[in-house]
Design an enzyme around this catalytic site. Structure first.
Site, PDB file in Angstrom:
ATOM      1  N   ARG A   1      75.789   4.223  26.110  1.00 19.53           N
ATOM      2  CA  ARG A   1      75.679   3.574  24.810  1.00 19.53           C
ATOM      3  C   ARG A   1      76.538   2.333  24.713  1.00 19.53           C
ATOM      4  NH1 ARG A   1      73.767   8.112  21.578  1.00 19.53           N
ATOM      5  NH2 ARG A   1      74.257   8.029  19.456  1.00 19.53           N
TER       6      ARG A   1
ATOM      7  N   LYS B   1      64.662   9.980  20.432  1.00 24.22           N
ATOM      8  CA  LYS B   1      65.155  10.277  21.786  1.00 24.22           C
ATOM      9  C   LYS B   1      65.141  11.786  22.051  1.00 24.22           C
ATOM     10  CE  LYS B   1      69.149   8.285  21.015  1.00 24.22           C
ATOM     11  NZ  LYS B   1      68.954   7.872  19.608  1.00 24.22           N
TER      12      LYS B   1
ATOM     13  N   ARG C   1      75.588   4.034  11.580  1.00 27.39           N
ATOM     14  CA  ARG C   1      75.089   4.342  12.934  1.00 27.39           C
ATOM     15  C   ARG C   1      74.101   3.282  13.406  1.00 27.39           C
ATOM     16  NH1 ARG C   1      72.685   9.812  11.692  1.00 27.39           N
ATOM     17  NH2 ARG C   1      71.933   9.812  13.837  1.00 27.39           N
TER      18      ARG C   1
ATOM     19  N   ARG D   1      64.928  14.498   8.565  1.00 27.36           N
ATOM     20  CA  ARG D   1      65.143  15.332   9.763  1.00 27.36           C
ATOM     21  C   ARG D   1      65.853  16.644   9.436  1.00 27.36           C
ATOM     22  NH1 ARG D   1      68.158  13.003  14.821  1.00 27.36           N
ATOM     23  NH2 ARG D   1      69.738  12.458  13.272  1.00 27.36           N
TER      24      ARG D   1
ATOM     25  N   ARG E   1      71.989  17.271   9.565  1.00 24.64           N
ATOM     26  CA  ARG E   1      73.243  16.863  10.203  1.00 24.64           C
ATOM     27  C   ARG E   1      74.145  16.130   9.213  1.00 24.64           C
ATOM     28  NH1 ARG E   1      71.312  14.163  15.825  1.00 24.64           N
ATOM     29  NH2 ARG E   1      72.854  12.623  15.165  1.00 24.64           N
TER      30      ARG E   1
HETATM   31  P1  AP5 Z   1      65.097  12.522  16.885  1.00 23.37           P
HETATM   32  O1  AP5 Z   1      64.298  12.891  18.063  1.00 23.37           O
HETATM   33  O2  AP5 Z   1      66.089  13.492  16.360  1.00 23.37           O
HETATM   34  O3  AP5 Z   1      65.783  11.090  17.102  1.00 23.37           O
HETATM   35  P2  AP5 Z   1      67.026  10.660  17.992  1.00 23.37           P
HETATM   36  O4  AP5 Z   1      66.689   9.348  18.591  1.00 23.37           O
HETATM   37  O5  AP5 Z   1      67.422  11.764  18.916  1.00 23.37           O
HETATM   38  O6  AP5 Z   1      68.095  10.440  16.848  1.00 23.37           O
HETATM   39  P3  AP5 Z   1      69.626  10.825  16.790  1.00 23.37           P
HETATM   40  O7  AP5 Z   1      70.031  10.708  15.351  1.00 23.37           O
HETATM   41  O8  AP5 Z   1      69.916  12.114  17.480  1.00 23.37           O
HETATM   42  O9  AP5 Z   1      70.250   9.658  17.566  1.00 23.37           O
HETATM   43  P4  AP5 Z   1      71.673   9.183  17.516  1.00 23.37           P
HETATM   44  O10 AP5 Z   1      71.679   8.284  18.660  1.00 23.37           O
HETATM   45  O11 AP5 Z   1      72.137   8.591  16.250  1.00 23.37           O
HETATM   46  O12 AP5 Z   1      72.532  10.551  17.565  1.00 23.37           O
HETATM   47  P5  AP5 Z   1      73.223  11.322  18.739  1.00 23.37           P
HETATM   48  O13 AP5 Z   1      73.095  12.754  18.481  1.00 23.37           O
HETATM   49  O14 AP5 Z   1      72.784  10.790  20.049  1.00 23.37           O
HETATM   50  O15 AP5 Z   1      64.049  12.120  15.724  1.00 23.37           O
HETATM   51  C1  AP5 Z   1      64.494  11.753  14.425  1.00 23.37           C
HETATM   52  C2  AP5 Z   1      63.540  12.319  13.362  1.00 23.37           C
HETATM   53  O16 AP5 Z   1      62.284  11.646  13.464  1.00 23.37           O
HETATM   54  C3  AP5 Z   1      63.223  13.803  13.539  1.00 23.37           C
HETATM   55  O17 AP5 Z   1      63.080  14.369  12.271  1.00 23.37           O
HETATM   56  C4  AP5 Z   1      61.884  13.814  14.304  1.00 23.37           C
HETATM   57  O18 AP5 Z   1      61.094  14.978  14.002  1.00 23.37           O
HETATM   58  C5  AP5 Z   1      61.221  12.545  13.785  1.00 23.37           C
HETATM   59  N1  AP5 Z   1      60.397  11.852  14.780  1.00 23.37           N
HETATM   60  C6  AP5 Z   1      60.687  11.669  16.097  1.00 23.37           C
HETATM   61  N2  AP5 Z   1      59.729  10.938  16.703  1.00 23.37           N
HETATM   62  C7  AP5 Z   1      58.820  10.636  15.739  1.00 23.37           C
HETATM   63  C8  AP5 Z   1      57.593   9.884  15.735  1.00 23.37           C
HETATM   64  N3  AP5 Z   1      57.135   9.289  16.850  1.00 23.37           N
HETATM   65  N4  AP5 Z   1      56.915   9.778  14.566  1.00 23.37           N
HETATM   66  C9  AP5 Z   1      57.383  10.373  13.433  1.00 23.37           C
HETATM   67  N5  AP5 Z   1      58.531  11.102  13.378  1.00 23.37           N
HETATM   68  C10 AP5 Z   1      59.250  11.221  14.513  1.00 23.37           C
HETATM   69  O19 AP5 Z   1      74.736  10.899  18.528  1.00 23.37           O
HETATM   70  C11 AP5 Z   1      75.453  11.371  17.401  1.00 23.37           C
HETATM   71  C12 AP5 Z   1      76.889  10.853  17.463  1.00 23.37           C
HETATM   72  O20 AP5 Z   1      77.534  11.362  18.640  1.00 23.37           O
HETATM   73  C13 AP5 Z   1      77.040   9.329  17.576  1.00 23.37           C
HETATM   74  O21 AP5 Z   1      76.987   8.705  16.303  1.00 23.37           O
HETATM   75  C14 AP5 Z   1      78.422   9.227  18.230  1.00 23.37           C
HETATM   76  O22 AP5 Z   1      79.436   9.470  17.301  1.00 23.37           O
HETATM   77  C15 AP5 Z   1      78.385  10.373  19.219  1.00 23.37           C
HETATM   78  N6  AP5 Z   1      77.820   9.970  20.520  1.00 23.37           N
HETATM   79  C16 AP5 Z   1      76.667  10.424  21.081  1.00 23.37           C
HETATM   80  N7  AP5 Z   1      76.443   9.836  22.262  1.00 23.37           N
HETATM   81  C17 AP5 Z   1      77.497   8.992  22.466  1.00 23.37           C
HETATM   82  C18 AP5 Z   1      77.835   8.090  23.498  1.00 23.37           C
HETATM   83  N8  AP5 Z   1      77.068   7.950  24.595  1.00 23.37           N
HETATM   84  N9  AP5 Z   1      78.983   7.384  23.370  1.00 23.37           N
HETATM   85  C19 AP5 Z   1      79.779   7.532  22.310  1.00 23.37           C
HETATM   86  N10 AP5 Z   1      79.509   8.348  21.265  1.00 23.37           N
HETATM   87  C20 AP5 Z   1      78.377   9.072  21.353  1.00 23.37           C
HETATM   88 MG    MG Z   2      69.109  12.998  19.095  1.00 20.34          MG
END
Ligand code: AP5
Ligand code: MG
Length: 221
Positions: A90, A15, A174, A129, A163
Site C-alpha cells: 500500500r 478487493k 481512508r 457493507r 466495520r
Molecule cells: P469489499 O470486497 O469488502 O472491498 P475491499 O476493496 O476489500 O474494501 P476494504 O474496505 O476492505 O478495503 P480497505 O483497503 O479500505 O480495507 P482493508 O481491510 O484492506 O467490497 C466492499 C463492499 O462492496 C461489500 O459490501 C461488497 O459486497 C460490495 N461489492 C464488492 N464488489 C462489488 C461490485 N462489483 N458491485 C457491487 N458491490 C460490490 O484495510 C483496513 C485498514 O487496515 C486500513 O485502513 C489500514 O489501517 C490497515 N491496513 C490494511 N492493509 C494495510 C497495509 N498494507 N499497510 C498499512 N495499513 C494497512
Molecule cells: Mg477488504
C-alpha cells in the site's frame, strides 16, 4: 515458481470480494493485510493493539509492522504455491519490501490488478457493507450482494456486523489515504509492465471474469 497476484483498489473497490472468488477459481489463498490486522485485533495480540489506533482513524499501519506480518503469513505452508495479495503493498516502501520477500520465496509479482472504482461508488459500497464474524470475514452488501438470511453469513452462519472504520468520517479519510499513499503504486507497476486496469464498477461476476482473463494472460507459461 509460485504465483503472486496483487489486488490494488480503494476502500470498498471489491478487493476482498474478488480475492475470495479468485481463491475458489485459482486455488490461491487470499492474504489480506486488513483481515490479518483485524484477526490480531480480535485476539488482542500486541500487533493488533498497535494497529488498532491507525485502523480506527483510517490511516495506514506503519510499514515495518505490516511487512513483518506479511512475511510471517507468506511462510505458512498454504502459501507455498503463491497467493492473492489483497491490500498489500500500500506504500512505496511496502512495494520494495515485497520484491525482497518474494525473492526469498523464489517468486516475483506476476500481475498487479488495479480495480478502478470512482469515489461515489466506493462510498456507496462501504456504507452498505456487512461482514461476518467468521475467520474468513465473508463480505455482503445490503443492495448489491445481500445474504440469503438478513444478518447471517451464508457460508459459516456467523453474525454479520459493520466495520468500525466504515463509519462515514473514517470512510472519507481512508479514500484520501488511498489516493495519496497507494495510488502511486499504479505508476510503479505500470512502469514495470505489470499493471492491468479492471473496471471495478461492473457487477461482481463481470469483475471476476475480467480479473481471471487478465491473470490467464499474465501467468501463461
Ligand atoms: P469489499 O470486497 O469488502 O472491498 P475491499 O476493496 O476489500 O474494501 P476494504 O474496505 O476492505 O478495503 P480497505 O483497503 O479500505 O480495507 P482493508 O481491510 O484492506 O467490497 C466492499 C463492499 O462492496 C461489500 O459490501 C461488497 O459486497 C460490495 N461489492 C464488492 N464488489 C462489488 C461490485 N462489483 N458491485 C457491487 N458491490 C460490490 O484495510 C483496513 C485498514 O487496515 C486500513 O485502513 C489500514 O489501517 C490497515 N491496513 C490494511 N492493509 C494495510 C497495509 N498494507 N499497510 C498499512 N495499513 C494497512
Ligand atoms: Mg477488504
Amino acid at each position: 515458481m509460485p504465483t503472486y497476484l496483487l489486488l490494488i483498489g480503494g476502500p470498498g473497490a471489491g478487493k476482498g470480494t474478488q480475492a475470495q472468488g479468485l481463491r475458489e477459481k485459482l486455488g490461491l489463498p487470499q492474504v489480506s493485510s486488513g483481515d490479518l490486522f483485524r484477526d490480531n485485533l480480535k485476539r488482542q495480540t500486541p500487533l493488533g493493539q498497535q494497529a488498532q489506533k491507525f485502523m480506527d482513524r483510517g490511516e495506514l499501519v506503519p510499514d515495518g509492522l505490516t511487512v513483518s506480518m506479511i512475511r510471517e503469513r507468506l511462510k505458512l505452508p498454504d502459501a507455498a504455491g503463491g497467493v492473492v495479495l489483497d491490500g498489500f503493498p500500500r506504500t512505496m516502501p511496502q512495494a520494495q519490501a515485497l520484491d525482497g520477500l518474494l525473492a526469498e520465496f523464489g517468486g516475483r509479482v506476476n500481475v498487479a490488478l488495479y480495480m478502478k472504482v470512482d469515489e461515489r461508488v466506493l462510498l456507496e459500497r462501504l456504507s452498505g457493507r456487512w461482514v461476518c464474524r467468521g475467520a474468513e470475514q465473508h463480505t455482503y452488501h445490503l443492495r448489491f450482494n445481500p445474504p440469503k438470511t438478513p444478518g447471517v453469513c451464508d457460508v459459516d452462519g456467523t453474525e454479520l456486523f459493520q466495520r468500525v472504520d466504515d463509519a462515514a468520517e473514517v470512510q472519507a479519510r481512508r479514500i484520501k489515504v488511498f489516493f495519496e499513499q497507494t495510488a502511486p503504486l499504479i505508476a510503479l507497476y505500470t512502469e514495470r509492465g505489470l499493471l492491468v486496469e479492471i473496471d471495478g464498477a461492473q457487477p461482481i461476476a463481470q469483475v471476476t471474469a475480467d480479473l481471471l482473463a487478465a491473470v490467464a494472460t499474465r501467468t501463461a507459461a
